[in-house]
Design an enzyme around this catalytic site. Structure first.
Site, mmCIF file in Angstrom:
data_model
loop_
_atom_site.group_PDB
_atom_site.id
_atom_site.type_symbol
_atom_site.label_atom_id
_atom_site.label_comp_id
_atom_site.label_asym_id
_atom_site.label_seq_id
_atom_site.Cartn_x
_atom_site.Cartn_y
_atom_site.Cartn_z
ATOM 1 C CD GLU A 16 -2.690 1.077 2.643
ATOM 2 O OE1 GLU A 16 -3.767 1.692 2.660
ATOM 3 O OE2 GLU A 16 -2.270 0.412 3.625
ATOM 4 C CE LYS A 35 -7.597 0.797 3.266
ATOM 5 N NZ LYS A 35 -6.476 1.443 4.007
ATOM 6 C CB CYS A 51 -4.380 -1.828 4.276
ATOM 7 S SG CYS A 51 -3.541 -1.621 5.878
#
Length: 278
Positions: free
Chosen positions: A43, A118, A159
């Site tokens: 990330e 995301k 994540c």
């Protein structure tokens, strides 16, 4: 190809795109020289900046970001598939000045073949006193993505998404045999939960889970956990960097293991409707 040679890049990304590329480039070259055909970075590969004003000063669209452009050139030069775990870029949404935290899959010709923003933004108050409000600066995405590769479907996550098993199950049912989890995990949550969550998502989906991580003490003041990890579909850790220094993690994925795990426990076919608790 049944066996897929992969490499996960563990970084300590600097606070600017040029420096970020200079940091990750030799690691990617090392991965390609070691035979990897699919290489994954963490990330925020293009920069790590907490301060909003400083971040906005270097923020660009996906097509204009310096690190993204040079990484595309590098993938083409080396003849490898490259997952930029994520780049922080302008979202392109009118009326919203927040950035996108965007994963980009680049093929061996240097073309962007899939992107994923995301879905789950990191808004937490940790017991250690750390407070994160990612929603203040990152616009969440609104769709899941399984990207086609020469080796099968690659589910794209970033994540904090790791804490949402329904996303990973949806990716597996949509054809993913591998799921990428590029991350910049905090130290307290990484120490407590990182490996457990990765193994759980692999077991639940019968997928390989590939988790390249940011690591160590960064220029912008944050500290990340590292411990980049590859987990097989049965839940065993098959490769791991047991530290928080930059490095390259090699693994060979036996995709027959996906079929074997799913035949042994065919959980993806056993969904049942149920009433929610009142």
């Amino acid at each position: 190809m049944t066996h897929v040679p992969v490499a996960l890049i563990q970084t300590r990304t600097p606070a600017g795109p040029a420096a970020a590329f200079a940091h990750v480039e030799p690691l990617i070259r090392e991965a390609a020289a070691g035979g990897a055909k699919l290489i994954l970075t963490p990330e925020a590969t293009n920069f790590l900046i907490q301060d909003r004003a400083a971040r906005d000063a270097v923020l660009e669209t996906q097509d204009r970001d310096e690190a993204v452009g040079r990484l595309r050139d590098l993938a083409r030069e080396l003849g490898v598939w490259l997952l930029i775990g994520s780049a922080i870029v302008r979202s392109g949404r009118d009326g919203d000045d927040r950035a996108a935290n965007r994963s980009l899959l680049i093929d061996d010709a240097g073309e962007v073949v899939a992107t994923y923003d995301k879905l789950h933004v990191y808004d937490v108050d940790l017991p250690t006193g750390e407070r994160w409000r990612e929603s203040a600066s990152i616009r969440p995405g609104d769709g899941a993505v399984v990207a086609g590769t020469p080796w099968g479907g690659l589910g794209m996550t970033i994540c904090y998404d790791i804490r949402f098993p329904q996303l990973h199950r949806a990716l597996a049912k949509a054809g993913a045999v591998m799921i990428a989890v590029p991350a910049a995990f905090t130290v307290p949550t990484g120490e407590a939960h990182w490996e457990t969550l990765l193994r759980a998502r692999a077991i639940e989906t019968g997928c390989y889970v590939l988790a390249p991580a940011q690591a160590g003490a960064h220029e912008d003041g944050r500290k990340t956990w590292g411990r980049s990890t590859v987990v097989a579909p049965w839940g065993e850790v098959v490769a791991k960097l047991d530290h928080d220094e930059p490095g390259v993690l090699f693994a060979s994925l036996d995709l027959e293991a996906v079929t074997k795990a799913r035949q042994a426990v065919p959980q993806l076919t056993h969904d049942r409707e149920f009433a929610l608790p009142s």
